[in-house]
Write a protein that holds these residues in place. Structure first.
Motif, short mmCIF file in Angstrom:
data_model
loop_
_atom_site.label_atom_id
_atom_site.label_comp_id
_atom_site.label_asym_id
_atom_site.label_seq_id
_atom_site.Cartn_x
_atom_site.Cartn_y
_atom_site.Cartn_z
N MET A 1 1.04 -1.09 -0.07
CA MET A 1 -0.08 0.24 -0.13
C MET A 1 0.85 1.29 -0.01
O MET A 1 1.98 1.36 0.86
N ARG A 2 0.65 2.33 -0.81
CA ARG A 2 1.23 3.56 -1.04
C ARG A 2 1.48 4.21 0.33
O ARG A 2 0.31 4.42 1.09
N ARG A 4 0.88 6.88 3.26
CA ARG A 4 -0.02 7.90 3.36
C ARG A 4 0.72 9.36 3.03
O ARG A 4 1.99 9.71 3.54
N ARG A 5 0.28 10.07 2.36
CA ARG A 5 1.08 11.26 1.92
C ARG A 5 1.29 12.28 3.16
O ARG A 5 0.41 12.53 3.99
N ASP A 192 -4.99 2.66 -3.24
CA ASP A 192 -5.50 4.03 -2.94
C ASP A 192 -7.04 3.80 -2.12
O ASP A 192 -7.59 4.98 -1.58
N ASN A 194 -7.47 2.32 0.25
CA ASN A 194 -7.20 2.47 1.92
C ASN A 194 -6.25 3.81 2.04
O ASN A 194 -5.53 3.71 2.96
N ASN A 195 -6.39 4.89 1.33
CA ASN A 195 -5.63 5.95 1.47
C ASN A 195 -6.52 7.11 0.98
O ASN A 195 -6.21 8.09 0.25
N TYR A 215 -7.41 10.43 -3.02
CA TYR A 215 -5.74 10.67 -3.36
C TYR A 215 -5.92 10.87 -4.89
O TYR A 215 -6.31 11.67 -5.37
N ASN A 541 -5.76 10.08 10.69
CA ASN A 541 -5.61 9.27 9.31
C ASN A 541 -6.82 9.62 8.40
O ASN A 541 -6.80 9.40 7.31
#
Length: 714
Positions: A1-2, A4-5, A192, A194-195, A215, A541
């Motif tokens: 997973m990426r 979080r930004r 994404d 989950n982002n 996102y 979050n």
């Protein structure tokens, strides 16, 4: 997973270094702060107010955004006042303790923390509002009011603690609360899902598609209402170079999406730090077209895109392309917020026009909304001691700040919804943590007294208000709420808090509201929720907002990020502060209305009255007619007239008090029999006084000669 930004939305607009330079210039070398004067005071039911001052301050203390309380170990980094509260039992039922801290120069910034006798933070105000305000229950005891010079700029502060009367919330509305169904995005869509912190949602009334931004990803969602609850189908329609958007899917500091209901055009915007990387689609994401992104100058943070009809009274009221609506791009800079208008459908934008400065408003603004008459509204959470709307009536050429009297600033961006005839609904969270709504009928110039919502369900704290309206007298406020009182940003005290998605709806123009917990069995968050900016801990979050829209048939749809998934749903030990990843999630989710009244009365569930059966017999010199009245619609019907005619003569009439949807009942008429051929006509609602889904099936005719019964026909 990426991962979080790093998100650009912070609550501050001035750099600490520049604040120190300015403070030195104001005070000269060697300026120092003073202790509060006086150092303590009292309030009681007979003496309600106490005041004090502190400062001037030079050195900023920015430690409070990452902790439950700021670090006060450095000299003159905090200023404490001891507050003694003496109130009788039950005083809090009708009163509150309000602490206000203000300072002369709006560009400066102070924070306020209230600690109980044990040193626990029981309330805080750490936005960029001036004044900062904390509202607490007036519980008897000794408290410390801690004022922190976040960006003092050489300023002093003035403070006041007051025991205030609290208005009694009006009774909730009597309408049946609408029902809602939850639709999480399928995991097959990728990382994404989950982002999806601070998602956007829009609805095309041309195609019926719902558009959801998470996102860098854009999702198209369609709902099949032939089944109940509706079936959702998700697909990834993200803007990419292959689809005509060269800048799509590259980078983002803030994502935002806007769908123009009437035209079906959807904008996908990613903040780049100067302007935004923006594209638009007219076919629900199959293809995309590039946009210049926004106007120059523009802000560096927290952009929003909106659009709608042109105001006939403004300059530039005619579009320069075939696209019929104006499009607005609004954002914030260091000291000024800007809105730029596009007259070619969002392909290019004109210059950014200042909407307000730090002399008018602090804090971040919410999403721009455009009314059917072309009036544009940008809500702001802190313009002096109130929340406000910034209004343009001339297609973005000029903007005016209208405060909402009775409202108060907080950390949550407010939201505006505009009804079909221009009624404006302003949804916000006050400094007491409670969600509330005010209503305007004159483009924001004047407002009704704010009305707290959610009290009937026990809501004590709320974040992320999102407002939508349909018919002029119908609107819905969505927000995340909890029944736990106290400082919702405290990672220690709020570990056991449970947050849900709540919706409050009005069907009478804001006079009354009916509330519902849309996620009663699935918390959206366990633990605290930080709204203090980018330096928060794990409890940020969900980031900074949720979004709400309405589809073409009046269904309310809420786009939010679910922070509590999988094991967190049932395991109360999981929380957003120190729990596992399932309690710090940001899962793309939609809650959609599945029953009850929507926001468009033309699509309200209707009754359908019909005569299911009818028979006529001759018995002892009388005709006896038996009719079965059925309600095959989706709504209850009342005061139902049933009539029987023999030829042209009405021979029987009765009124049924009520008939629920899906139910039937039997009525009987008798009258003197005569010889010859007869036509018997049974009618339900013969005057068409009841709105029905089918007005053509209200009669049943029986014909006969000699012996009865005979076959009936519609």
């Amino acid at each position: 997973m990426r991962p979080r930004r790093h998100h650009s939305h912070a609550r501050r607009v001035l750099g600490v270094a520049s604040a120190v330079v300015l403070a030195a210039a104001l005070l000269g070398n060697g300026g120092s702060a003073s202790a509060s004067s006086p150092s303590e005071g009292s309030v009681s039911d007979s003496s309600r107010t106490v005041s004090w001052t502190g400062g001037p301050f030079v050195a900023p203390n920015t430690t409070g955004t990452a902790l439950d309380a700021p670090d006060c170990t450095a000299p003159q980094s905090c200023d404490d006042f001891t507050l003694h509260v003496s109130t009788p039992a039950g005083y809090g039922d009708t009163h509150a303790l309000k602490v206000d801290v203000t300072w002369p120069q709006t560009a400066a910034d102070f924070d306020v923390y209230v600690l109980d006798a044990a040193g626990n933070t029981v309330g805080q105000a750490a936005s960029s509002a001036d004044p900062e305000q904390v509202v607490l229950p007036p519980t008897a005891g000794t408290y410390t009011v801690r004022v922190v010079p976040f960006l003092p700029l050489g300023q002093s502060y003035s403070a006041e603690a007051t025991l205030v009367d609290t208005p009694v919330p009006p009774p909730p509305g009597t309408a049946t609360p609408p029902g809602f169904t939850t639709y999480p995005a399928p995991t097959a869509l990728g990382a994404d899902v989950n982002n999806a912190g601070e998602p956007s949602i829009g609805s095309s009334w041309k195609t019926g598609a719902t558009m959801y931004q998470a996102y860098l990803s854009t999702y198209k969602v369609t709902f099949d209402d032939s089944v109940s609850p509706a079936k959702a189908s998700w697909s990834d329609v993200s803007a990419t170079a292959a689809k005509g958007c060269p800048q799509g899917g590259l980078t983002s500091l803030d994502p935002i999406l806007f769908t123009d209901h009437a035209t079906g055009r959807t904008f996908e915007s990613q903040l780049s730090g100067v302007d935004s990387l923006t594209c638009y689609t007219d076919d629900d994401g199959q293809t995309w077209q590039p946009s210049t992104g926004g106007g120059i100058p523009s802000g560096v943070d927290h952009q929003t895109i909106g659009g709608g009809p042109y105001s006939p009274d403004g300059v530039g009221a005619l579009p320069t392309s075939a696209y019929p609506h104006a499009v607005y791009y609004c954002s914030q800079d260091i000291a000024t917020a800007f809105c730029a208008a596009s007259h070619d459908g969002g392909t290019t934008f004109g210059p950014g026009v200042p909407t307000y400065s730090l002399l008018d408003c602090g804090g971040l603004h919410g999403h721009v909304k455009v009314a059917p008459d072309g009036t544009a509204y940008v809500p702001n959470k802190a313009c002096g001691s109130n929340a406000a709307v910034v209004v343009s009536k001339d297609n973005g050429a000029s903007w005016t700040v209208h405060r909402v009297p009775g409202s108060s600033p907080s950390d949550a961006d407010p939201s505006v919804g505009v009804g079909a005839n221009g009624t404006v609904y302003f949804g916000y969270v006050g400094s007491d943590g409670k969600p509330a709504v005010a209503v305007s009928h004159d483009q924001g110039s004047t407002w009704s007294a704010p009305q707290t919502v959610g009290a009937d369900l026990g809501v004590k704290n709320a974040v992320f208000p999102a407002m939508v309206a349909g018919d002029d007298d119908r609107a819905t406020l969505a927000y995340l709420g909890t029944t736990k009182a106290g400082n919702y940003q405290s990672q220690t005290d709020f570990k056991d808090a449970e947050w849900h998605l709540y919706l409050a709806s009005t069907y009478d123009g804001g006079k009354t509201w009916v509330s519902v917990d849309a996620t009663p069995n699935d918390p959206v968050q366990r633990g605290s929720i930080c709204t203090g900016g980018t330096t928060c801990g794990n409890d940020r979050n969900l980031l900074d907002f949720i979004d709400v829209t309405v589809d073409r048939t009046g269904h309310v749809e809420v786009g939010f990020a679910d922070g509590c998934i999988d094991a967190c749903v049932t395991d109360t030990t999981h929380n957003s502060n120190d729990g596992p990843a399932d309690a710090q999630a940001a899962y793309a989710t939609i809650v959609r209305q599945s029953s009850g009244l929507g926001l468009f009365s033309s699509y309200d569930p209707k009754a359908n009255l019909t005569l299911a059966k009818q028979s006529v017999v001759k018995l002892k010199g009388k005709f006896v007619a038996t009719s079965t009245v059925a309600n095959t619609g989706r709504a209850r019907a009342t005061d139902i007239v049933v009539r029987m005619s023999d030829g042209q003569a009405v021979v029987g009439r009765t009124t049924l008090t009520a008939l629920a949807a899906g139910r039937q009942t039997t009525v009987t008429f008798s009258w003197k029999a005569t010889s010859g051929t007869h036509t018997f006509t049974g009618s339900v609602d013969p005057g068409n006084l009841i709105a029905e889904s089918d007005e053509a099936d209200n009669k049943l005719v029986t014909t006969g000669r000699g012996r009865w019964p005979h076959r009936a026909r519609h």
